[in-house]
Design a protein around this motif. Structure first.
Motif, short mmCIF file in Angstrom:
data_model
loop_
_atom_site.label_atom_id
_atom_site.label_comp_id
_atom_site.label_asym_id
_atom_site.label_seq_id
_atom_site.Cartn_x
_atom_site.Cartn_y
_atom_site.Cartn_z
N GLY A 7 0.94 -1.11 -0.08
CA GLY A 7 0.19 0.23 -0.02
C GLY A 7 1.03 1.16 -0.12
N GLN A 8 2.08 1.05 -0.01
CA GLN A 8 2.66 2.23 -0.43
C GLN A 8 3.19 2.74 -1.44
OE1 GLN A 8 3.55 3.67 2.96
NE2 GLN A 8 2.15 1.93 3.14
N ARG A 9 3.70 4.47 -1.33
CA ARG A 9 4.18 5.00 -2.35
C ARG A 9 4.93 5.51 -2.16
NH1 ARG A 9 -1.16 8.03 -5.35
NH2 ARG A 9 -2.05 6.06 -5.78
N PHE A 10 6.05 5.60 -2.23
CA PHE A 10 7.74 5.67 -2.10
C PHE A 10 7.82 6.91 -2.71
CE2 PHE A 10 7.61 0.73 -0.86
CZ PHE A 10 8.19 0.90 0.06
N ARG A 11 8.40 7.68 -2.33
CA ARG A 11 8.84 9.25 -2.69
C ARG A 11 10.07 9.59 -2.81
NH1 ARG A 11 6.34 14.72 -0.57
NH2 ARG A 11 8.00 16.75 -1.27
N ALA A 12 10.62 10.51 -3.34
CA ALA A 12 12.36 10.22 -2.89
C ALA A 12 12.15 11.64 -2.03
CB ALA A 12 13.28 10.35 -4.01
N TYR A 13 12.66 11.61 -1.15
CA TYR A 13 12.32 13.25 -0.45
C TYR A 13 14.34 13.57 -0.57
CZ TYR A 13 8.42 12.28 2.05
OH TYR A 13 7.62 11.57 1.95
N THR A 14 14.72 13.05 -0.85
CA THR A 14 16.58 13.53 -0.67
C THR A 14 16.70 12.28 -2.20
OG1 THR A 14 18.04 12.71 0.58
CG2 THR A 14 16.08 14.21 1.07
N PRO A 15 18.06 12.93 -2.68
CA PRO A 15 18.54 11.83 -3.39
C PRO A 15 18.96 10.50 -2.06
CG PRO A 15 19.33 13.45 -3.57
CD PRO A 15 18.56 14.29 -2.72
N HIS A 16 18.94 10.55 -0.92
CA HIS A 16 19.72 8.91 -0.51
C HIS A 16 18.31 8.51 0.14
CE1 HIS A 16 23.33 11.67 0.04
NE2 HIS A 16 22.88 12.16 0.22
N THR A 17 16.96 8.61 0.09
CA THR A 17 15.72 8.19 0.22
C THR A 17 15.88 6.29 -0.43
OG1 THR A 17 14.86 10.47 0.49
CG2 THR A 17 13.30 8.13 0.84
N ILE A 18 15.30 5.62 0.73
CA ILE A 18 15.17 4.40 -0.05
C ILE A 18 13.81 4.80 -0.54
CG2 ILE A 18 14.30 2.58 1.03
CD1 ILE A 18 16.27 2.25 2.98
N ARG A 19 14.00 4.29 -1.85
CA ARG A 19 12.21 4.72 -3.29
C ARG A 19 11.30 2.99 -3.57
NH1 ARG A 19 15.96 8.64 -6.25
NH2 ARG A 19 16.87 8.79 -4.30
N THR A 20 12.76 1.77 -2.68
CA THR A 20 11.59 0.28 -3.33
C THR A 20 11.57 -0.06 -2.88
OG1 THR A 20 13.84 -0.61 -3.22
CG2 THR A 20 13.13 0.65 -5.65
N ALA A 21 10.51 -1.11 -2.32
CA ALA A 21 10.10 -2.39 -1.09
C ALA A 21 11.33 -3.04 -0.71
CB ALA A 21 8.53 -2.59 -1.72
N SER A 22 11.96 -3.42 -1.92
CA SER A 22 12.56 -4.26 -1.56
C SER A 22 13.86 -4.12 -0.60
CB SER A 22 13.12 -5.36 -3.17
OG SER A 22 13.32 -3.85 -3.96
N ALA A 23 13.94 -2.61 -1.27
CA ALA A 23 15.33 -1.77 -0.67
C ALA A 23 14.68 -1.87 1.00
CB ALA A 23 16.10 0.09 -1.37
N LEU A 24 13.69 -0.97 0.97
CA LEU A 24 13.28 -1.19 2.64
C LEU A 24 12.98 -2.40 3.74
CD1 LEU A 24 11.91 1.40 4.55
CD2 LEU A 24 9.59 0.70 4.05
N LYS A 25 12.78 -2.80 2.63
CA LYS A 25 12.48 -4.68 2.83
C LYS A 25 13.51 -5.43 4.07
CE LYS A 25 10.21 -8.55 3.01
NZ LYS A 25 9.47 -9.87 2.08
N ALA A 26 14.46 -4.43 3.22
CA ALA A 26 16.48 -5.25 3.27
C ALA A 26 16.73 -4.59 4.44
CB ALA A 26 17.88 -5.26 2.35
N GLU A 27 16.38 -3.24 4.72
CA GLU A 27 16.95 -1.94 5.78
C GLU A 27 16.35 -2.50 7.35
OE1 GLU A 27 18.44 0.96 7.83
OE2 GLU A 27 19.07 -0.33 6.39
#
Length: 272
Positions: free
Chosen positions: A165-185
């Motif tokens: 249900g998420q929409r990933f927004r790049a708040y800065t160039p460093h923002t995690i912006r995918t579900a897979s990257a967030l899940k790993a984090e």
């Protein structure tokens, strides 16, 4: 056959839902919208938005000035019942004040609400973000240390549903912006017991958070410390700030266990 959406059931009260949509049309960016702006933000016709605004005005939740509308202090009653029943803030207040004085930085406590974290307690020292934060402020959970500290405790199936249900927004160039990257984090956060977010929400911000467990072991909130970003800030957050946060985390959780606080008990007290 899939069940009908609740919005199509006889139990759904459309007028109540629309009234809440109108209240959510007000925010920091647009504190005094016009009728047209309220209608546009809520997705309602001008006629419906007007009737709802006039009703809310009659009830004391909305005021008007010329052709614009504004929220009155009475809307705080809607959130105060939740905060006063929570009791978690009372248990954490003193410990957080001591933490803030010890590390010389602002600290906050938040809970997860849908896609956002909502601040329920804050001890400010100085402003390190472009937006003013206070009780009731909302930030995207995926891009905050508070949100990740809570999300890391989610069961896998529940987290998978949340991520869809998420929409990933790049708040800065460093923002995690995918579900897979967030899940790993989140896996890393779960393993290390804390979340560190560096320049993902704002370029000049570094924050570190730890989870807060209820008496039954569930993570129900998170505690964080935010600081201005500098080259040494991440290392300082882990080596110097985190140990102090661990002690505060332990003190709050001990207070929670001492009184046997559970989220569902707080809600029962609030609503009968």
């Amino acid at each position: 056959m899939a069940p009908k959406p609740f919005e199509e059931s006889a139990d759904y009260v459309q007028s109540l839902a629309r009234g809440l949509m109108v209240l959510r049309a007000f925010d920091r960016e647009l504190p005094s919208p016009s009728l047209s702006q309220v209608a546009e933000r809520s997705g309602l016709s001008r006629a419906v938005a007007r009737r709802l605004l006039l009703t809310l005005q009659h009830l004391g939740y909305v005021g008007s000035r010329s052709r614009s509308f504004f929220l009155t202090p009475r809307v705080l009653e809607l959130g105060y019942s939740y905060l006063s029943s929570l009791d978690l803030t009372e248990l954490a207040q003193q410990s957080m004040e001591q933490l803030s004085q010890r590390v010389g930085e602002s600290c906050s406590m938040a809970v997860l609400d849908g896609s956002d974290v909502v601040y329920v307690l804050r001890v400010p020292v100085r402003r390190v973000m472009s937006v003013a934060l206070g009780v009731g402020a909302r930030l995207p959970a995926f891009a905050t240390s508070l949100g990740r500290a809570i999300l890391a405790d989610m069961p896998e199936a529940e987290l998978a549903a949340w991520l869809r249900g998420q929409r990933f927004r790049a708040y800065t160039p460093h923002t995690i912006r995918t579900a897979s990257a967030l899940k790993a984090e989140l896996q890393r956060v779960r393993a290390q017991g804390y979340a560190l977010v560096v320049r993902e929400l704002e370029p000049g911000l570094c924050s570190i958070a730890v989870p807060i467990h209820a008496a039954d072991g569930r993570v129900v909130a998170a505690l964080n410390v935010g600081m201005p970003y500098g080259e040494e800030a991440p290392a300082r957050a882990v080596k110097q700030t985190l140990p102090a946060m661990r002690e505060t985390q332990q003190a709050i959780e001990q207070a929670i266990r001492r009184v046997g606080w559970l989220p569902h008990l707080a809600m029962k007290n609030a609503y009968g």
